[in-house]
Structure formats: C-alpha cells, structure tokens
Design a protein around this motif. Structure first.
Motif, PDB file in Angstrom:
ATOM      1  N   CYS A   1       0.806  -1.221   0.000  1.00 37.74           N
ATOM      2  CA  CYS A   1       0.000   0.000   0.000  1.00 37.74           C
ATOM      3  C   CYS A   1       0.842   1.276   0.000  1.00 37.74           C
ATOM      4  CB  CYS A   1      -0.936   0.019   1.212  1.00 37.74           C
ATOM      5  SG  CYS A   1      -2.190  -1.279   1.172  1.00 37.74           S
TER       6      CYS A   1
ATOM      7  N   GLN B   1      -9.882   8.598   9.441  1.00 43.05           N
ATOM      8  CA  GLN B   1     -10.261   7.447   8.621  1.00 43.05           C
ATOM      9  C   GLN B   1     -11.133   7.825   7.431  1.00 43.05           C
ATOM     10  OE1 GLN B   1      -9.387   3.953   9.348  1.00 43.05           O
ATOM     11  NE2 GLN B   1      -7.877   5.135  10.492  1.00 43.05           N
TER      12      GLN B   1
ATOM     13  N   PHE C   1     -11.073   6.414   3.623  1.00 42.82           N
ATOM     14  CA  PHE C   1     -11.378   5.030   3.277  1.00 42.82           C
ATOM     15  C   PHE C   1     -12.886   4.790   3.326  1.00 42.82           C
ATOM     16  CE2 PHE C   1      -7.150   4.839   5.503  1.00 42.82           C
ATOM     17  CZ  PHE C   1      -6.420   4.966   4.325  1.00 42.82           C
TER      18      PHE C   1
ATOM     19  N   TYR D   1     -16.273   3.267   1.547  1.00 44.64           N
ATOM     20  CA  TYR D   1     -16.583   2.176   0.635  1.00 44.64           C
ATOM     21  C   TYR D   1     -17.968   2.324   0.001  1.00 44.64           C
ATOM     22  CZ  TYR D   1     -12.732   0.339   3.390  1.00 44.64           C
ATOM     23  OH  TYR D   1     -11.531   0.188   4.027  1.00 44.64           O
TER      24      TYR D   1
ATOM     25  N   HIS E   1      -8.716  -1.139  -2.443  1.00 41.79           N
ATOM     26  CA  HIS E   1      -7.931  -2.240  -1.866  1.00 41.79           C
ATOM     27  C   HIS E   1      -8.500  -2.667  -0.515  1.00 41.79           C
ATOM     28  CE1 HIS E   1      -4.321  -4.480  -0.634  1.00 41.79           C
ATOM     29  NE2 HIS E   1      -4.387  -3.819   0.512  1.00 41.79           N
ATOM     30  N   TYR E   2      -8.760  -1.690   0.371  1.00 40.46           N
ATOM     31  CA  TYR E   2      -9.233  -2.028   1.715  1.00 40.46           C
ATOM     32  C   TYR E   2     -10.675  -2.526   1.695  1.00 40.46           C
ATOM     33  CZ  TYR E   2      -5.022   0.061   3.736  1.00 40.46           C
ATOM     34  OH  TYR E   2      -3.721   0.335   4.082  1.00 40.46           O
TER      35      TYR E   2
ATOM     36  N   LYS F   1     -10.381  -6.107   1.079  1.00 39.09           N
ATOM     37  CA  LYS F   1      -9.916  -6.783   2.292  1.00 39.09           C
ATOM     38  C   LYS F   1     -11.068  -6.931   3.289  1.00 39.09           C
ATOM     39  CE  LYS F   1      -5.404  -7.097   1.442  1.00 39.09           C
ATOM     40  NZ  LYS F   1      -4.672  -8.379   1.362  1.00 39.09           N
ATOM     41  N   ARG F   2     -11.848  -5.879   3.440  1.00 38.05           N
ATOM     42  CA  ARG F   2     -12.995  -5.935   4.354  1.00 38.05           C
ATOM     43  C   ARG F   2     -13.957  -7.049   3.940  1.00 38.05           C
ATOM     44  NH1 ARG F   2     -17.950  -2.059   3.404  1.00 38.05           N
ATOM     45  NH2 ARG F   2     -17.829  -3.422   1.574  1.00 38.05           N
TER      46      ARG F   2
ATOM     47  N   VAL G   1     -10.564   0.651   8.327  1.00 37.56           N
ATOM     48  CA  VAL G   1      -9.718  -0.535   8.116  1.00 37.56           C
ATOM     49  C   VAL G   1      -9.849  -1.532   9.263  1.00 37.56           C
ATOM     50  CG1 VAL G   1      -8.039   0.646   6.645  1.00 37.56           C
ATOM     51  CG2 VAL G   1      -7.733   0.705   9.130  1.00 37.56           C
TER      52      VAL G   1
ATOM     53  N   CYS H   1      -8.215  -5.643  12.671  1.00 37.21           N
ATOM     54  CA  CYS H   1      -7.749  -4.730  11.618  1.00 37.21           C
ATOM     55  C   CYS H   1      -7.263  -5.543  10.422  1.00 37.21           C
ATOM     56  CB  CYS H   1      -6.618  -3.848  12.134  1.00 37.21           C
ATOM     57  SG  CYS H   1      -7.081  -2.850  13.557  1.00 37.21           S
TER      58      CYS H   1
ATOM     59  N   SER I   1      -5.546  -3.925   7.676  1.00 36.31           N
ATOM     60  CA  SER I   1      -4.735  -3.034   6.849  1.00 36.31           C
ATOM     61  C   SER I   1      -3.369  -3.599   6.499  1.00 36.31           C
ATOM     62  CB  SER I   1      -4.551  -1.687   7.569  1.00 36.31           C
ATOM     63  OG  SER I   1      -3.886  -1.856   8.806  1.00 36.31           O
TER      64      SER I   1
END
Length: 488
Positions: A133, A297, A300, A302, A386-387, A390-391, A415, A461, A463
């Motif tokens: 990242c 935050q 980020f 979504y 990207h995150y 991941k979530r 994250v 987390c 991240s």
C-alpha cells in the motif's frame, strides 16, 4: 549512544531502537542504574522524531528493561533486577503506578501493538500500512527533483521552505470535503495523537473534565489522565453517541471539551448520523463546550455516502478538526494537521516549536509534490478499493465461523471490524487462545475504562495482512473461540 538506524529496513525505527538497547544490555554495555539519554537528545542523535524514542522507551519500560522517574533523579534508567538493590526498591512504586494502576489498559494495548511487528503472528491487532500500500507511483521522479534542489546532491543541506505550501495544499484538498479554510487556520503536526495531546495541554488543567465516546482509544485516555483530567464516557448507539446521556453529562460535569471520531470511529467503526451531528453541534452551542473532531479514517469510504464533517457543519466556530496523512503517505515527517481559530493555531505553533524537533522540510516537499501532481487523490482511491476488498474477504471468512458465536456490523469504511462475542465467550480467553495459535487480536476491554469487566468484543484490523493471512487467521480465530467458551 551506539545505535544504528537502518533506513532501508521494514522494521519500524522504534523497534530497531528497542532491539539495539536490549543487545547493549545483553553485552553489559548498559548496566543496572545507567541513566539513558533524554527523549529529545536521543531523537536528535539518531535523526528520528521524538515520538519514535518515546515509543521505544515505552516498550522497554513495559517489558521491564527500563524504569522511569518523574522526580529527582529524573529520567529513564536501565532496570535489571538485582537482589537487595536499593535503586530498584526506590523506583518500583513509581513504575507500578505508571504501568499498572494508572494506565494498565494503555500498557496492554501497547504490548499487543508492539507484537504486531513480529513475524511470529498473523496480526489483526494494529492499524499499520502494508508494503503493497506504499505510495510508490511517481516517487522516483519526485525524489530526483528533490536531489536537484539539494546543495551538491546532499538532501540534508537542502534549503526548502515547504510549510506554507503544505498548508495551501491541505486547503485545496479539503474543498472536496466542503471544508473551506485558510492557511493561517492550519497547524502542521506529527500525528493526530500529538495534536490531541497539545490541544489538551493548551486548554486543560488538572481537575478539568473531558467527555469521550466509549469505546475509546486507550492512548487518548492515557494522555488526559496523565494530566490529572477526568474522563467521562458516553456510550454509543449504532449511529453515534447517545445524545440524551451526553446532554445529561454535559450539565453534570461541565466538560472543557468533547472528543469524537464521528466518521468510521476507532474501534467501533460507527458513523455518526447527520441528525446526531446537528444535535451535537446544538448542544455545544447551548452549553459552550467545544469539540475536538478526529477525522483520520475519512479517506477510506466504501460507499458513495459522504456525511459532512462536524467542522463543515459548524456555524458556531466550536470545532477543532484534526486529521493525518499517516495511512496515505507515511514518508512525511509531519503528516498531521489541526484546523481551528487563528489564536489556537498560533499557540499550537509555539508548543510545537518547543516540543518537536524537525531536521528539515524534506518530508513536506515529498508530500507537496505528491499532492500537486494529483498522485495523492489517485492513491487514496486505490487504497479505498484495496481495503474494501480486504474488508469483504474478512467478512466472508467471519461469516464462515459465525456459528461459533461471533458477529459484526459491516463497516462502511475504515480498516477494522468491531466484533461481538456471545455471552458464553470470554474475550480475554479468545485473545490468549488466538495468541497461542499465532494470531493477534485486540480484546475489547482495552477500549473501555477501568471498571469494564468484559462485554465480549474484539477489534480486527485488516490493513496489514495478506489475503492468505486473513483466511488462515480467521480460521485459527474460530479454533480459539471454541477453546475459549465457558463451561455452562
């Protein structure tokens, strides 16, 4: 002091310092009772930020290699237990007060966070940026330009004046958030925690009171408690603080500030609704209580939803806004900023000049070039994508073990996931069983004040973990939950 920092190593600087000091103790270069250099002095010697040394010293104190004294003789001392040693006996009560009685949740939080850098674990415990990242696109050209500006190719001697440029770039970026400010209303600072610390130093004294959301980050609690400031908590609903309880506690305790993270709250991930934001501002105006709003935050997101910040909604000039580029751009020396009235910003500037040592504006130059070339906005969009992935992966893996008694509310950004455990599961035992299996999680009790007995929460987390680590780590967490269930 014979400590070498490897600038090309992935290990954080503070952990390199910890390792070097432990090695010196092992070689008996540092013996029991040796007085260590002050935070400022070692930071200057190693060409690192003072906070880096503070963090390193904190780890060594928590692990029992050092002790700290706030009364004569002041300072940090090597602490190697010895039988019938008067030095140890003299300092032990102070050490116990700081590390256990006074701030035990912060100590536990820092201990777990320090372990997140170990290769022994799959870590869901700390918010860290992974190598994949890092903002590398375009950095080669920016560094070339920096070298051209440097005198004889020596960037440490470069004469750069980047502060006002950075402030103007922040002003320009915040327009997208409908926040319109001038450079004179901005103070650059190292990080949001430092901003919170300096604001409370500037305006609060022993015996004052601050209201915070609960759960709350333990480092924020530690900062104000160490100043003798009373911390009053307000529980959160799914859309932010309980406003009726908040008003009741404002009337009862007459706080100097309200501290809030209304967007993707850490650790709960909650987003305060627009209605509650408006109500909160009405309460602050009614009772004359200013707000410290942390918005670290916000990048980020979504979803397309974009609830205005408290600062942008504020008609009463009662909000101090703090943010950081730490998770977007880790190269900068000063990656955070405070927005507030001109007089507050000027006084913060004085405190910063007394409290922090910066070698030059190289970090600011890199940051400014990255912003002005449009790379920061591109990078933020890429990170959010990207995150989000991941979530979704972590949620999918958690759904597969939901029958074991773990649930969560899917966050709209940030994250981390704030998970709830069923009543027959001890979060402390889950943490311990997960650690045995090589997985680090952050137990919920560290985010509550001392009287909290454990309500069954974990903060996870995502991240700094790979897809494979998420899959393996959540499967192992499921095993840890099975091993942690109380016998009925």
């Amino acid at each position: 002091m014979n400590i070498k920092i490897n600038r090309n190593c992935e290990m954080p600087y503070y952990m390199q310092i910890v390792g070097a000091i432990k090695s010196m103790i092992g070689r008996q270069e540092l013996i029991h009772g040796y007085k260590m250099p002050s935070e400022r002095r070692l930071a200057k010697e190693l060409d690192v930020h003072r906070n880096t040394v503070i963090k390193a010293y904190s780890v060594l104190v928590s692990e029992g290699f050092m002790t700290v004294s706030r009364s004569a003789p002041k300072g940090y001392f090597i602490d190697i237990p010895a039988e019938d040693d008067n030095f140890t006996n003299r300092f032990f009560p102070l050490e116990k007060m700081i590390l256990y009685d006074y701030d035990r949740h912060t100590k536990k939080f820092m201990d777990i966070f320090a372990d997140t850098f170990s290769d022994k674990y799959i870590s869901f415990a700390g918010i860290n940026m992974s190598k994949e990242c890092l903002p590398v696109n375009g950095m080669e050209d920016i560094i070339k330009k920096l070298l051209e500006k440097a005198s004889d190719g020596n960037i440490l001697l470069a004469k750069l004046n980047e502060t006002e440029r950075t402030k103007q770039n922040i002003c320009n970026m915040l327009v997208d958030e409908n926040v319109y400010v001038k450079p004179q209303n901005i103070q650059l600072i190292s990080e949001t925690t430092k901003a919170f610390n300096l604001i409370t130093t500037l305006y609060m004294r022993e015996g004052d009171c601050i209201i915070v959301e609960e759960p709350v980050m333990p480092d924020a609690v530690s900062i104000v408690r160490n100043k003798g400031i009373e911390v009053i908590t307000v529980p959160m609903d799914n859309d932010g603080m309980d406003m009726d309880l908040l008003e009741n506690r404002i009337v009862r305790h007459k706080p100097k500030f309200i501290y809030t993270m209304p967007t993707f709250h850490n650790p709960s991930g909650i987003v305060m609704s627009l209605e509650k934001r408006i109500k909160l501002l009405e309460l602050t105006h009614k009772y004359g209580v200013p707000i410290i709003e942390e918005d670290s935050q916000r990048d980020f997101r979504y979803t397309e939803e974009r609830i205005p910040s408290l600062y942008s909604l504020d008609r009463y000039k009662s909000v101090v806004y703090i943010d950081s580029f730490t998770m977007l751009f880790p190269y900068g020396i000063k990656t955070g900023y405070v927005i507030g009235p001109t007089d507050l910003v000027k006084m913060l500037g004085v405190l910063v000049s007394l409290d922090e040592i910066f070698i030059d504006n190289i970090g600011d130059f890199l940051l400014n070039e990255y912003i002005e070339r449009g790379l920061m906005k591109e990078h933020a969009i890429e990170l959010a994508t990207h995150y989000k992935r991941k979530r979704d992966l972590m949620c999918c893996c958690l759904d597969a073990i939901s029958d074991k008694g773990i649930t969560y509310d899917k966050p709209r950004g940030g994250v981390l996931l704030w998970c709830s455990l069923s009543n027959d599961i001890s979060e402390k035992r889950v943490y311990e069983e997960a650690e045995k299996r090589g997985v680090l999680v952050m137990p919920g009790f560290v985010f509550y004040l001392d009287k909290y007995k454990g309500k069954g929460h974990l903060r996870l987390c995502f991240s700094n973990v790979s897809d494979d680590e998420i899959k393996r780590g959540i499967a192992l967490l499921g095993e840890a939950i099975d091993a942690s269930k109380r016998k009925v």
